[in-house]
Write an enzyme that holds these catalytic residues in place. Sequence first.
Site: not given
Ligand SMILES: NC(=O)c1ccc[n+]([C@@H]2O[C@H](COP(=O)([O-])OP(=O)(O)OC[C@H]3O[C@@H](n4cnc5c(N)ncnc54)[C@H](OP(=O)(O)O)[C@@H]3O)[C@@H](O)[C@H]2O)c1
Length: 283
Positions: A238, A183, A44, A234, A185-186, A49, A107, A136, A228, A157
């Site tokens: 995940n 998006w 994704d 990790r 999810p963590l 980005y 987006h 969104n 991500k 998403q």
């Molecule tokens: N459509 C939209 O508006 C929108 C907005 C936001 C995101 N997104 C998409 O959704 C994806 C996921 O969301 P996100 O990247 O915002 O946040 P996320 O996946 O909820 O969290 C990512 C964070 O968690 C850490 N992490 C991941 N797995 C871990 C684990 N098992 N243990 C400890 N820390 C962990 C990562 O650090 P490290 O990388 O340092 O491991 C990073 O800091 C994005 O990458 C993007 O593709 C879309």
Amino acid sequence: MEYVTLNNGVKMPIEGFGVFQVQDPTVGEQAVTDALNVGYRLIDTAAAYFNEEAVGAALKKSDIPRQDLFITTKLWVQDAGYENAKKAFQTSLEKLGLDYIDLYLIHQPFGDYYGSWRAMEELYSEGKIRAIGVCNFYPERLADLCENAKIPPAVNQVELHPFFAQAEALDNMKEYKVQPEAWGPLAEGNHNIFSHPILSQIGKKYGKTAAQVALRWNTQRGVVIIPKSTHRERMEENLNIWDFSLSQEEMDEISKLDIGHSEIVDHSSPKTAKWLNGWKIHE
Ligand SMILES: NC(=O)c1ccc[n+]([C@@H]2O[C@H](COP(=O)([O-])OP(=O)(O)OC[C@H]3O[C@@H](n4cnc5c(N)ncnc54)[C@H](OP(=O)(O)O)[C@@H]3O)[C@@H](O)[C@H]2O)c1
């Protein structure tokens, strides 16, 4: 890997890999290469980005057949409107080095997104995109688009995690047969999620981490997840959520963590509309 079937019959992996905030091209290419090697097939990305080229470089190096991959990218607000969207889609395709996109998403629910949608409907009909969707879109915007579109969105998403569960939004998506995708999810690491006492305690029973419990909870609600990480261990952690199931009681207990609003971004705020309309990704 499990799959969901979208409203147009296309199969989409229920878990993928997100690359938001990975702007360094070397890190981005390595992260996607690692993700593919550990078993992710859905990647994704988004024009906003600034890493479509890095994703494309990793895809080019990989020997995974194209039909086994599911590549998502997104149209930014600056490129909203019929003509702009067509141009932006072509740019994304070239940066990714692909001749079709599996899922192309609007987006943000701002700008002339109806013009964008008409362009996306055409690109879909021409076979350049396998599924089209949005991000969104909160319930009333999603309902309006579904009521007016020739081709309904296949995916929405939105931010979805135990602290922002959005049960009513999921009901609305279900009504319109729109697949929810999470998006953050963590929770982007907020709410002490990785050592949260309730998630950790539930995880202990299954030999799983709090992160794995949070991810599993969303998939058991039928939500596609795209966590991500730039750390290979990790990424593996995940992805390792397919050998256990949460009980209904555990699902309900996790749902109680919901605080009912986002602490990351509020799409109903005029400030957000102004901020995202002003965010330029090119000249
Ligand atoms: N459509 C939209 O508006 C929108 C907005 C936001 C995101 N997104 C998409 O959704 C994806 C996921 O969301 P996100 O990247 O915002 O946040 P996320 O996946 O909820 O969290 C990512 C964070 O968690 C850490 N992490 C991941 N797995 C871990 C684990 N098992 N243990 C400890 N820390 C962990 C990562 O650090 P490290 O990388 O340092 O491991 C990073 O800091 C994005 O990458 C993007 O593709 C879309």
